[in-house]
Design a protein around this motif. Structure first.
Motif, short mmCIF file in Angstrom:
data_model
loop_
_atom_site.label_atom_id
_atom_site.label_comp_id
_atom_site.label_asym_id
_atom_site.label_seq_id
_atom_site.Cartn_x
_atom_site.Cartn_y
_atom_site.Cartn_z
N CYS A 1 15.60 26.91 28.83
CA CYS A 1 16.43 26.91 27.63
C CYS A 1 15.67 27.50 26.44
O CYS A 1 14.44 27.47 26.40
N TYR B 1 14.35 30.54 28.07
CA TYR B 1 15.37 31.44 28.59
C TYR B 1 15.16 32.87 28.10
O TYR B 1 15.47 33.83 28.82
N SER C 1 15.27 35.85 30.67
CA SER C 1 16.35 36.84 30.55
C SER C 1 15.89 38.27 30.76
O SER C 1 16.70 39.15 31.08
N CYS D 1 20.44 26.60 31.81
CA CYS D 1 20.03 27.81 31.08
C CYS D 1 20.75 27.88 29.74
O CYS D 1 21.77 27.22 29.53
#
Length: 314
Positions: free
Chosen positions: A171, A175, A179, A192
């Motif tokens: 998170c 994330y 990503s 996520c």
């Protein structure tokens, strides 16, 4: 290149990176973190909003017991190796400078991650990189520089495949890291997102009044030391901080849009919410829900293909 320090940063130094600065962190973890740091720094004793006292002191005290983790003692490298794959764990709260190469004491430093990434990319025996992520996020400072380097490594022609395994949380800042990897996989319970920014400010003026403590601040310059914990937050400081988190949030959304190939407006429309399992896949935050063994096998297959191509001179 700057060398890693001999030990973890002191708690005041960590606090400087996390308090009154933009953070990309899951909201519940932000509450736990602030309470833990305040207790450790001796500022004030705090409970969670549901009245459960946080016993984070034991977690933070592990710093005093942590041993030097500069290198994996089994292979002499700055990262763990399994076959042809470099395994880099990303756990706990992420900070700009921590000085350790392993996620001890609930913190991971971007400085350590950058060194591991560079070493793995240069290592001729490494054909793929596996990021094992279980983190609620952390500081903005240092994040985007590391993510840019990671993205360039993942997208480089003839480079090494980089997989992110969400185990079980990626998170906010964590994330952002996931990503830009070539693939993002996780189990059905993977969490996520939280694609947004926040500043956590603590103000204890009323508590000081109740305890009979008076703090006097003598300034040279009207804006000096605004946003401190001893005075109510003024509107100008609040506005500056709001602009800062808005800017960080927009950077974050553009980063995810670039890394995941999704529309930036759709990313902003998530309003920094987090998503689990199938919904994370539907929104484009993960590639697929798979078992860890299967995801690992796919990375091994890519590594085998790269080795075959090199043998054939491709």
């Amino acid at each position: 290149m700057r060398a890693i320090g001999t030990g973890p940063r002191s708690f005041p130094q960590i606090a400087q990176q996390l308090l009154d600065r933009p953070l990309l962190i899951h909201p519940h973890k932000a509450e736990v973190l602030i309470c833990a740091l305040q207790q450790k720094l001796g500022i004030v004793s705090m409970d969670t909003i549901d009245g459960i006292t946080l016993d984070a002191k034991a977690m933070l005290d592990r710093a005093a017991l942590a041993r030097d983790a500069v290198r994996d003692r089994a292979n002499g490298k700055t990262f763990h190796v399994d076959g042809d794959i470099a395994v880099i764990p990303i756990e706990g709260v992420l900070v700009q400078k921590f000085g350790w190469l392993d996620p001890m004491c609930g913190f991971t430093g971007y400085d350590a991650l950058a060194i591991k990434l560079r070493d793995a990319m240069r290592d001729p025996d490494v054909y793929g990189i596996w990021l094992d992520i279980d983190s609620p996020g952390g500081a903005v400072a240092g994040l985007f520089a590391f993510v840019e380097e990671l993205a360039q490594s993942a997208m480089s022609e003839g480079g090494k495949p980089i997989y992110a395994w969400v185990n079980e949380m990626a998170c906010s800042a964590a994330y952002a890291i996931a990503s830009v990897c070539d693939k993002v996989y996780g189990p059905r319970t993977a969490m996520c997102g939280s694609i947004g920014s926040v500043i956590v400010h603590t103000e204890i003026s009323e508590a000081l009044d109740e305890s009979g403590v008076k703090v006097t601040i003598i300034r040279s310059g009207e804006r000096k030391y605004r946003g401190n914990m001893y005075e109510p937050l003024d509107k100008q400081t609040a506005a500056k901080w709001q602009a800062s988190v808005d800017e960080a949030g927009q950077w974050f959304a553009k980063l995810v849009a670039m890394g995941r190939g999704v529309d930036a407006d759709a990313v902003m429309a998530t309003e920094a919410d987090w998503f689990e399992g199938a919904e994370a896949v539907t929104r484009g935050l993960m590639d697929e829900i798979v078992a860890e063994r299967e995801a690992w096998g796919r990375l091994e297959e890519e590594c085998d293909r790269i080795k075959r191509d090199r043998r054939n001179g491709r």
